[in-house]
Design a protein around this motif. Structure first.
Motif, PDB file in Angstrom:
ATOM      1  N   ARG A  29       0.820  -1.219   0.000  1.00 16.09           N
ATOM      2  CA  ARG A  29       0.000   0.000   0.000  1.00 16.09           C
ATOM      3  C   ARG A  29       0.849   1.262   0.000  1.00 16.09           C
ATOM      4  O   ARG A  29       0.482   2.266  -0.592  1.00 16.09           O
ATOM      5  CB  ARG A  29      -0.915   0.025   1.237  1.00 16.09           C
ATOM      6  N   ALA A  40      -5.540   4.917  -4.029  1.00 12.15           N
ATOM      7  CA  ALA A  40      -5.976   3.524  -4.024  1.00 12.15           C
ATOM      8  C   ALA A  40      -7.457   3.464  -4.359  1.00 12.15           C
ATOM      9  O   ALA A  40      -8.212   4.404  -4.068  1.00 12.15           O
ATOM     10  CB  ALA A  40      -5.722   2.882  -2.664  1.00 12.15           C
ATOM     11  N   SER A  45      -9.383   0.280  -0.033  1.00 15.30           N
ATOM     12  CA  SER A  45      -9.005   1.092   1.124  1.00 15.30           C
ATOM     13  C   SER A  45      -9.896   0.896   2.336  1.00 15.30           C
ATOM     14  O   SER A  45      -9.405   0.762   3.465  1.00 15.30           O
ATOM     15  CB  SER A  45      -9.030   2.588   0.748  1.00 15.30           C
TER      16      SER A  45
END
Length: 304
Positions: A29, A40, A45
């Motif tokens: 990430r 993202a 998320s």
């Protein structure tokens, strides 16, 4: 203590430590230089966000775009419910609260620094990145497709190469901001009366001066109107008096300090302009329904 120390802004790195659940995808990430830019898909998320997030002030601009589902958040004092074709852009240093994300939501979440913006847009000036802008933008189906394609391309670039190399991030970010600006400027009302302008000017001052100015009469003086006129216009247009808006903003700022600073309750009361902790506590309980101590204990428990 500097003003930035007293009223801290949380960085993406700080947000990662306090807001997210650490799991096996942690290293994937957070790429190199993610404090400058990170993006993202929303469906990737939300499962790791410790919702609801308490009121926070971020050092970066935050963008949430939804193509389907629902996101509930608050920017400043205004609550928003995002559905398909909605976009919110929270300017850096604005207070926001992320309340809920429905688990079928699809879209993007992105954070980018002002330094990256300046290196990307040069002399361009985007009103929607200003602290007192309207953060909510409704997109048409076509505009949603355009913005979604840019965000998708930025996601691929971030996933493959991180944020250290900006040779592709910057042109795509420029395209994104330009597309949003076209929608934003087209949505701004062209016909507003003197009352609308006074409300906006008052809200602008409230956002930037609440730390130094707590009396409605002081705002009236800066706006070159009488206190009675300010009270009449603000109350008729918003449903709340200037004094209530001021009190609510004080409490909102205090909530950020209770979460993002190590100041004691007494120190926070002092920073917010109160002569004693008791008066501050009474005001806080009036609007938050809990004491400052209980609020801090509650958010510490939620984020642990």
């Amino acid at each position: 203590m500097t003003n930035g120390d007293v009223f801290p802004a949380i960085s993406p790195e700080m947000a990662r430590e306090r807001f997210l659940i650490k799991n096996e995808s942690w290293s994937e990430r957070f790429k190199d230089n993610f404090n400058q830019f990170i993006i993202a898909p929303l469906e990737y998320s939300w499962p790791v966000i410790k919702l609801p997030l308490p009121p926070s002030r971020t050092s970066n601009h935050a963008l949430i775009m939804l193509t389907s589902g629902q996101v509930d958040l608050t920017v400043g004092h205004q609550a928003y419910t995002l559905t398909g074709q909605d976009l919110v852009l929270v300017p850096a240093l604005q207070i926001f609260t992320l309340n809920a994300i429905r688990n079928d939501s699809v879209g993007f979440m992105c954070f980018f620094s002002q330094e990256l913006v300046l290196s990307t847009v040069g002399d361009a000036d985007f009103d929607f990145l200003k602290l007192t802008s309207n953060p909510h933008i409704s997109l048409s189906a076509q505009q949603t497709t355009f913005v979604n394609n840019i965000l998708d391309r930025l996601t691929i670039e971030y996933t493959e190469n991180g944020s250290a190399k900006t040779d592709l991030i910057r042109p795509y970010l420029l395209a994104l901001l330009t597309e949003i600006n076209r929608v934003y400027t087209g949505a701004v009302a062209t016909k507003i009366d003197a009352g609308d302008r006074l409300v906006q000017r008052f809200m602008d001052l409230l956002t930037t001066q609440i730390r130094e100015t707590r009396l409605a009469s002081q705002y009236a003086e800066q706006l070159n109107v009488s206190p009675n006129h300010l009270n009449k216009v603000i109350k008729s247009r918003t449903g709340k008096s200037p004094s209530v808006w001021i009190d609510e903003r004080v409490v909102l700022e205090a909530k950020v300090l209770l979460f993002q600073s190590g100041l004691t309750i007494a120190q926070i009361a002092h920073e917010m302009g109160f002569d004693d902790q008791s008066t501050f506590g009474k005001l806080f309980r009036k609007y938050a329904q809990v004491s400052p101590t209980d609020f801090r204990r509650m958010i510490d428990s939620d984020q642990s």
